[in-house]
Design a protein around this motif. Structure first.
Motif, PDB file in Angstrom:
ATOM      1  N   ALA A   1     -10.462   5.230   7.065  1.00  0.00           N
ATOM      2  CA  ALA A   1     -10.569   3.912   6.445  1.00  0.00           C
ATOM      3  C   ALA A   1     -11.845   3.796   5.620  1.00  0.00           C
ATOM      4  O   ALA A   1     -12.841   4.447   5.895  1.00  0.00           O
ATOM      5  CB  ALA A   1     -10.569   2.824   7.523  1.00  0.00           C
ATOM      6  N   SER A   2     -11.795   2.942   4.616  1.00  0.00           N
ATOM      7  CA  SER A   2     -13.003   2.658   3.843  1.00  0.00           C
ATOM      8  C   SER A   2     -13.914   1.752   4.676  1.00  0.00           C
ATOM      9  O   SER A   2     -13.476   1.141   5.645  1.00  0.00           O
ATOM     10  CB  SER A   2     -12.635   1.983   2.526  1.00  0.00           C
ATOM     11  OG  SER A   2     -12.058   0.726   2.765  1.00  0.00           O
ATOM     12  N   THR A   3     -15.166   1.673   4.294  1.00  0.00           N
ATOM     13  CA  THR A   3     -16.123   0.832   5.013  1.00  0.00           C
ATOM     14  C   THR A   3     -16.799  -0.111   4.039  1.00  0.00           C
ATOM     15  O   THR A   3     -17.196   0.293   2.953  1.00  0.00           O
ATOM     16  CB  THR A   3     -17.190   1.696   5.720  1.00  0.00           C
ATOM     17  OG1 THR A   3     -16.547   2.571   6.638  1.00  0.00           O
ATOM     18  CG2 THR A   3     -18.187   0.838   6.477  1.00  0.00           C
ATOM     19  N   SER A   4     -16.900  -1.365   4.435  1.00  0.00           N
ATOM     20  CA  SER A   4     -17.637  -2.369   3.669  1.00  0.00           C
ATOM     21  C   SER A   4     -18.774  -2.876   4.540  1.00  0.00           C
ATOM     22  O   SER A   4     -18.559  -3.218   5.703  1.00  0.00           O
ATOM     23  CB  SER A   4     -16.735  -3.551   3.308  1.00  0.00           C
ATOM     24  OG  SER A   4     -15.717  -3.158   2.440  1.00  0.00           O
TER      25      SER A   4
ATOM     26  N   TYR B   1     -12.174  -4.740  12.028  1.00  0.00           N
ATOM     27  CA  TYR B   1     -11.274  -3.756  11.443  1.00  0.00           C
ATOM     28  C   TYR B   1     -10.131  -4.469  10.734  1.00  0.00           C
ATOM     29  O   TYR B   1      -9.412  -5.251  11.354  1.00  0.00           O
ATOM     30  CB  TYR B   1     -10.734  -2.811  12.521  1.00  0.00           C
ATOM     31  CG  TYR B   1     -11.850  -2.061  13.204  1.00  0.00           C
ATOM     32  CD1 TYR B   1     -12.348  -0.888  12.656  1.00  0.00           C
ATOM     33  CD2 TYR B   1     -12.437  -2.570  14.362  1.00  0.00           C
ATOM     34  CE1 TYR B   1     -13.402  -0.210  13.262  1.00  0.00           C
ATOM     35  CE2 TYR B   1     -13.484  -1.905  14.973  1.00  0.00           C
ATOM     36  CZ  TYR B   1     -13.959  -0.732  14.420  1.00  0.00           C
ATOM     37  OH  TYR B   1     -15.011  -0.069  15.008  1.00  0.00           O
TER      38      TYR B   1
ATOM     39  N   GLU C   1      -7.222  -0.027   7.745  1.00  0.00           N
ATOM     40  CA  GLU C   1      -7.407   0.158   6.310  1.00  0.00           C
ATOM     41  C   GLU C   1      -8.884   0.145   5.922  1.00  0.00           C
ATOM     42  O   GLU C   1      -9.281   0.817   4.988  1.00  0.00           O
ATOM     43  CB  GLU C   1      -6.722  -0.981   5.538  1.00  0.00           C
ATOM     44  CG  GLU C   1      -5.224  -0.931   5.604  1.00  0.00           C
ATOM     45  CD  GLU C   1      -4.629  -0.064   4.526  1.00  0.00           C
ATOM     46  OE1 GLU C   1      -4.854  -0.331   3.335  1.00  0.00           O
ATOM     47  OE2 GLU C   1      -3.925   0.892   4.881  1.00  0.00           O
ATOM     48  N   GLU C   2      -9.655  -0.676   6.635  1.00  0.00           N
ATOM     49  CA  GLU C   2     -11.053  -0.859   6.256  1.00  0.00           C
ATOM     50  C   GLU C   2     -11.859  -1.275   7.479  1.00  0.00           C
ATOM     51  O   GLU C   2     -11.389  -2.034   8.316  1.00  0.00           O
ATOM     52  CB  GLU C   2     -11.142  -1.956   5.183  1.00  0.00           C
ATOM     53  CG  GLU C   2     -12.518  -2.253   4.680  1.00  0.00           C
ATOM     54  CD  GLU C   2     -12.552  -3.363   3.643  1.00  0.00           C
ATOM     55  OE1 GLU C   2     -13.600  -3.536   3.004  1.00  0.00           O
ATOM     56  OE2 GLU C   2     -11.520  -4.062   3.453  1.00  0.00           O
ATOM     57  N   THR C   3     -13.063  -0.759   7.554  1.00  0.00           N
ATOM     58  CA  THR C   3     -14.005  -1.179   8.587  1.00  0.00           C
ATOM     59  C   THR C   3     -15.016  -2.099   7.925  1.00  0.00           C
ATOM     60  O   THR C   3     -15.627  -1.730   6.915  1.00  0.00           O
ATOM     61  CB  THR C   3     -14.719   0.044   9.203  1.00  0.00           C
ATOM     62  OG1 THR C   3     -13.721   0.910   9.767  1.00  0.00           O
ATOM     63  CG2 THR C   3     -15.696  -0.385  10.288  1.00  0.00           C
TER      64      THR C   3
ATOM     65  N   HIS D   1       0.815  -1.205   0.000  1.00  0.00           N
ATOM     66  CA  HIS D   1       0.000   0.000   0.000  1.00  0.00           C
ATOM     67  C   HIS D   1       0.853   1.261   0.000  1.00  0.00           C
ATOM     68  O   HIS D   1       0.471   2.252  -0.597  1.00  0.00           O
ATOM     69  CB  HIS D   1      -0.937   0.011   1.192  1.00  0.00           C
ATOM     70  CG  HIS D   1      -2.027  -1.002   1.045  1.00  0.00           C
ATOM     71  ND1 HIS D   1      -3.047  -1.115   1.927  1.00  0.00           N
ATOM     72  CD2 HIS D   1      -2.262  -1.948   0.102  1.00  0.00           C
ATOM     73  CE1 HIS D   1      -3.863  -2.074   1.556  1.00  0.00           C
ATOM     74  NE2 HIS D   1      -3.399  -2.590   0.460  1.00  0.00           N
TER      75      HIS D   1
ATOM     76  N   LYS E   1     -16.629 -11.466   4.178  1.00  0.00           N
ATOM     77  CA  LYS E   1     -17.375 -10.529   3.335  1.00  0.00           C
ATOM     78  C   LYS E   1     -18.493 -11.246   2.582  1.00  0.00           C
ATOM     79  O   LYS E   1     -19.505 -10.646   2.256  1.00  0.00           O
ATOM     80  CB  LYS E   1     -16.443  -9.815   2.362  1.00  0.00           C
ATOM     81  CG  LYS E   1     -15.666  -8.691   3.024  1.00  0.00           C
ATOM     82  CD  LYS E   1     -14.882  -7.924   2.002  1.00  0.00           C
ATOM     83  CE  LYS E   1     -14.323  -6.660   2.598  1.00  0.00           C
ATOM     84  NZ  LYS E   1     -13.663  -5.824   1.594  1.00  0.00           N
TER      85      LYS E   1
ATOM     86  N   SER F   1     -11.260   6.596  11.035  1.00  0.00           N
ATOM     87  CA  SER F   1     -12.003   7.644  10.347  1.00  0.00           C
ATOM     88  C   SER F   1     -11.588   7.789   8.887  1.00  0.00           C
ATOM     89  O   SER F   1     -12.387   8.194   8.058  1.00  0.00           O
ATOM     90  CB  SER F   1     -11.862   8.977  11.086  1.00  0.00           C
ATOM     91  OG  SER F   1     -10.504   9.369  11.126  1.00  0.00           O
TER      92      SER F   1
END
Length: 192
Positions: free
Chosen positions: A41-44, A148, A186-188, A26, A139, A39
């Motif tokens: 981070a991207s969210t899925s 997280y 990185e992602e929530t 990254h 996912k 805050s």
């Protein structure tokens, strides 16, 4: 179906044993020590599913053992993780891509079984690979809580590594006490 499972299993073993990358870099040669502030981070959004609770609980127990630099405990806790992955009933889920879910389950089991080693460096390598697979698995299958996706750019000669955590605070299982807070969210992965 069996042929595709065998092929997926053989491919995952080959990639793992050859030291193949499981995640893109990254940021090159950067180091971030953070509290895991999600805050940025991207969210899925994923489906709510209690069926994955045992998998997540046992995964987090292995993670905590690695955070504590305890190879013996990680090996012991990995038995419950393997059992929960094996007992997960794909046919009972409402997931759309059951074939992909099955492939990820087989791959996750293979990585989880390697955690039985009491060599902490090998455990951490297997855990990182498992984390990538488990993130994709959850996912599709869903989760019972917010997770997280955390990332440390310094792992494995600055190629980076990731893991899942139940909270934003960084507790790095890939380095343990030597770099406990190295990483960022990185992602929530949140419930729909």
């Amino acid at each position: 179906m069996k042929k595709s499972l065998l092929f997926a299993f053989a491919l995952s073993i080959a990639l793992f044993s050859c030291g193949g990358k499981t995640e893109e870099i990254h940021e090159e040669n950067s180091m971030e020590h953070a509290s895991g502030d999600a805050s940025a981070a991207s969210t899925s959004a994923v489906a709510s599913s209690a069926a994955t609770s045992a998998i997540i609980d046992s995964y987090l127990a292995v993670k905590d053992a690695l955070v504590g630099d305890n190879a013996q405990e990680a090996a012991s806790k990995s038995q419950a993780l393997v059992a929960s992955l094996k007992s997960f009933d794909i046919s009972s889920t409402e997931a759309e891509d059951l074939e992909e879910l099955e492939r990820l389950q087989v791959e996750a089991i293979a990585f989880a079984e390697k955690l039985a080693s009491e060599d902490i460096a090998s455990q951490r390598e297997s855990f990182q690979a498992l984390s990538v697979t488990l993130k994709d698995f959850l996912k599709i299958a869903g989760t019972d809580r917010t997770l997280y996706h955390q990332y440390c750019p310094m792992y494995k000669g600055n190629t980076g590594g990731m893991w899942l955590s139940a909270n934003e605070d960084i507790k790095n299982p890939l380095f343990g006490s030597s770099m406990l807070t190295c990483g960022r969210v990185e992602e929530t992965i949140a419930l729909k």
